[in-house]
Design a protein around this motif. Structure first.
Motif, PDB file in Angstrom:
ATOM      1  N   SER A  35     -24.831  17.269 -46.036  1.00 26.26           N
ATOM      2  CA  SER A  35     -24.517  17.399 -47.463  1.00 26.26           C
ATOM      3  C   SER A  35     -23.042  17.667 -47.712  1.00 26.26           C
ATOM      4  CB  SER A  35     -25.364  18.504 -48.095  1.00 26.26           C
ATOM      5  OG  SER A  35     -25.122  19.750 -47.473  1.00 26.26           O
ATOM      6  N   GLU A  36     -22.444  18.563 -46.956  1.00 20.69           N
ATOM      7  CA  GLU A  36     -21.043  18.909 -47.202  1.00 20.69           C
ATOM      8  C   GLU A  36     -20.134  17.698 -47.045  1.00 20.69           C
ATOM      9  OE1 GLU A  36     -17.577  22.024 -45.631  1.00 20.69           O
ATOM     10  OE2 GLU A  36     -19.642  22.207 -44.921  1.00 20.69           O
TER      11      GLU A  36
ATOM     12  N   GLU B 269     -30.748  20.722 -48.011  1.00 19.57           N
ATOM     13  CA  GLU B 269     -30.112  19.889 -49.037  1.00 19.57           C
ATOM     14  C   GLU B 269     -30.363  18.428 -48.676  1.00 19.57           C
ATOM     15  OE1 GLU B 269     -26.063  21.430 -49.205  1.00 19.57           O
ATOM     16  OE2 GLU B 269     -26.638  22.549 -51.010  1.00 19.57           O
TER      17      GLU B 269
ATOM     18  N   CYS C 154     -26.425  18.524 -55.076  1.00 14.71           N
ATOM     19  CA  CYS C 154     -27.439  18.320 -54.046  1.00 14.71           C
ATOM     20  C   CYS C 154     -28.722  19.033 -54.439  1.00 14.71           C
ATOM     21  CB  CYS C 154     -26.960  18.817 -52.680  1.00 14.71           C
ATOM     22  SG  CYS C 154     -25.655  17.812 -51.961  1.00 14.71           S
TER      23      CYS C 154
ATOM     24  N   VAL D 238     -20.874  15.093 -49.937  1.00 13.01           N
ATOM     25  CA  VAL D 238     -20.328  15.584 -51.212  1.00 13.01           C
ATOM     26  C   VAL D 238     -18.817  15.401 -51.241  1.00 13.01           C
ATOM     27  CG1 VAL D 238     -19.885  17.685 -52.548  1.00 13.01           C
ATOM     28  CG2 VAL D 238     -22.200  17.198 -51.718  1.00 13.01           C
ATOM     29  N   HIS D 239     -18.160  15.711 -50.124  1.00 12.86           N
ATOM     30  CA  HIS D 239     -16.704  15.534 -50.053  1.00 12.86           C
ATOM     31  C   HIS D 239     -16.333  14.071 -50.260  1.00 12.86           C
ATOM     32  CE1 HIS D 239     -12.560  16.050 -48.756  1.00 12.86           C
ATOM     33  NE2 HIS D 239     -12.736  15.053 -47.897  1.00 12.86           N
TER      34      HIS D 239
END
Length: 299
Positions: free
Chosen positions: A260-261, A286, A278, A264-265
């Motif tokens: 997810s991180e 997530e 998320c 998302v970035h």
């Protein structure tokens, strides 16, 4: 085990017990449940009858039909491919080795797609990499008035998806297009969709062989592997999807564990969205990213 092991006096109970041993030795966890599903299919009886009628004799032909399925499962072929179906959001979805087996966590992707078009009168929704068509069919069933585009590069997958659409009376509501992700849509299709949903490949290439044998040996590799970091298809979707979304339209993607991180970035880095969130699945992971396309007319 072989057909020879099934003498005329073999009963359903005998067959069940021998099957338990075979599947347990093969490393299957839910041996009783899976045995009953396989025997019910092979013998043409209900799982309930297997228990209540344990003393019923089994013919040599019935025993061989049962062992044929049991041996396949002992070789770690997925149960769903053997039985030919998997339940998804209350729908009986046909599956073959041409498609991934629908997972319960993917139901969250459908929920978010439906939420994204809740205020649209006649939404247009794309299901990228449709596979079995479970996402497209579920959306069409649950959202009257929607037009769903089921996209896949595999002819075999599209055939399975079409059959599932027909099975559930959604054949006229879903348009099937052979394409690599969103490549079939050019400039004339700009801002065509209210939502684009995707469960893309997201497994790191080097980690495939460490997966369960059912996945690594049998499920289509093209629907699993996503390059050296597992993000290859997210990068493409984040590049290809925004021009095809209406302002305020959503790109909705399933995520792999721990991704997810990074995704998302990438979404924020694209500059195409004014909201990126998320959603967690039932396990607290997530699992689904929802990115809203910003209105390019608003600075």
């Amino acid at each position: 085990m072989s057909a020879g092991a099934a003498a005329e006096t073999m009963t359903i109970g005998d067959l069940r017990r021998q099957a338990w041993d075979l599947l347990r030795d093969a490393g299957i966890v839910n041996v009783v449940r899976e045995t009953d599903w396989l025997l019910a299919s092979a013998l043409g009886v209900s799982s309930h009858a297997l228990i209540l009628e344990g003393e019923r004799p089994v013919s040599a032909l019935q025993a061989e039909q049962a062992w044929s399925l049991l041996r396949r499962r002992a070789a770690r072929e997925p149960l769903q491919y053997i039985l030919g179906t998997q339940e998804f959001r209350g729908l009986d979805i046909a599956v073959t080795p041409d498609v991934l087996i629908p997972r319960p966590e993917t139901e969250l992707l459908v929920e978010e797609a439906l939420r994204a078009v809740a205020d649209c009168a006649e939404p247009a929704i794309a299901d990228v990499g449709t596979g079995s068509g479970c996402i497209a069919v579920a959306i069409a069933c649950e959202r009257p008035g929607a037009t769903v585009y089921a996209l896949d590069l595999s002819d075999g997958a599209l055939a399975v998806a079409r059959s599932n659409a027909t099975r559930h009376g959604m054949r006229d509501r879903i348009r099937f297009i052979r394409t690599d992700l969103l490549e079939a849509f050019g400039g004339e299709s700009a801002e065509a969709f209210d939502a684009i949903a995707a469960n893309p490949p997201y497994i790191v290439e080097q980690e495939l062989e460490a997966l369960q044998p059912e996945v690594a040996r049998y499920e289509p590799r093209v629907a699993l592997a996503a390059g050296p970091d597992g993000l290859a298809f997210y990068r493409r979707l984040l590049r290809e999807a925004p021009p095809l979304l209406k302002p305020g339209g959503r790109l909705i993607m399933e995520l792999g564990f721990g991704q997810s991180e990074a995704v998302v970035h990438l979404a924020w880095q694209s500059g195409a969205f004014d909201s990126v969130e998320c959603r967690k699945d039932a396990a607290g992971i997530e699992r689904v990213l929802v990115a809203r396309r910003r209105d390019p007319r608003v600075s």
